[in-house]
Design an enzyme around this catalytic site. Structure first.
Site, PDB file in Angstrom:
ATOM      1  N   ARG A   1       0.406  -1.568   0.184  1.00 10.51           N
ATOM      2  CA  ARG A   1      -0.007   0.045  -0.230  1.00 10.51           C
ATOM      3  C   ARG A   1       1.043   0.973  -0.015  1.00 10.51           C
ATOM      4  O   ARG A   1       0.342   1.898  -0.515  1.00 10.51           O
ATOM      5  CB  ARG A   1      -1.426  -0.202   1.255  1.00 10.51           C
TER       6      ARG A   1
ATOM      7  N   GLU B   1       1.963  -6.882  14.633  1.00 11.92           N
ATOM      8  CA  GLU B   1       1.040  -7.347  15.334  1.00 11.92           C
ATOM      9  C   GLU B   1       0.047  -8.483  15.307  1.00 11.92           C
ATOM     10  O   GLU B   1      -0.271  -9.570  15.856  1.00 11.92           O
ATOM     11  CB  GLU B   1      -0.265  -6.175  15.076  1.00 11.92           C
TER      12      GLU B   1
END
Length: 173
Positions: A58, A95
């Protein structure tokens, strides 16, 4: 004219795993005016850089058109094994587990000033890893520019550089 970009960000709950509130940028990318505005705003914030750097995938979506608009080089940061030639690697936690990012050695030149462009700042692990890779190549990171920064993380302080966002998203938005 200031465009309200938040209306082009959709929250998808429990994606890619339970408990995650994924911020989907598909609506922004599918709207030519919103995308044009986003690239122009990011370019204004990056004009003093020698190079524009973005992570796969992205970061490529925003960084590459910003670099083209400013006639600056774009440097790719990719996951392990995706870049040819000699690379510098950085292993870091995120994460969802662990990852390894790479940059091609020598593509960024010692002494250059970089702006890193990405879509989101949350935990900051990926951006911190990119900063470490660039510093190892002798590059100074001027700032990080993100489309959106998420409330509830203290990641901007761990990056040790200026952070700019186009959207600040509070918890529950």
């Amino acid at each position: 004219m200031v465009m309200k970009l938040k209306k082009y960000i959709r929250t998808v709950y429990d994606f890619p795993k339970k408990g995650i509130e994924f911020k989907d940028i598909s609506l922004l990318l599918a709207n030519g005016k919103a995308l044009h505005y986003t690239i122009n705003e990011m370019a204004k914030l990056a004009k003093d850089a020698d190079i524009i750097v973005g992570p796969d995938a992205r970061g490529f979506l925003f960084g590459t058109p910003v670099a083209a608009k400013l006639s600056k080089p774009f440097i790719m940061i990719r996951k392990q094994g995706k870049l040819p030639g000699e690379v510098r690697s950085y292993d870091y936690g995120l994460e969802y587990g662990r990852d390894i990012l790479e940059i091609q050695k020598g593509i960024a030149k010692k002494g250059q000033k970089a702006v890193i462009i990405d879509d989101v700042l949350a935990t900051g692990g990926t951006l911190k890893a990119i900063i470490k890779l660039l510093e190892a190549e002798g590059v100074e990171v001027l700032r990080v520019i993100v489309l959106m920064e998420l409330e509830g993380f203290d990641s901007r302080n761990m990056l040790n550089c200026e952070v700019k966002n186009l959207i600040y998203i509070k918890k529950g938005e």
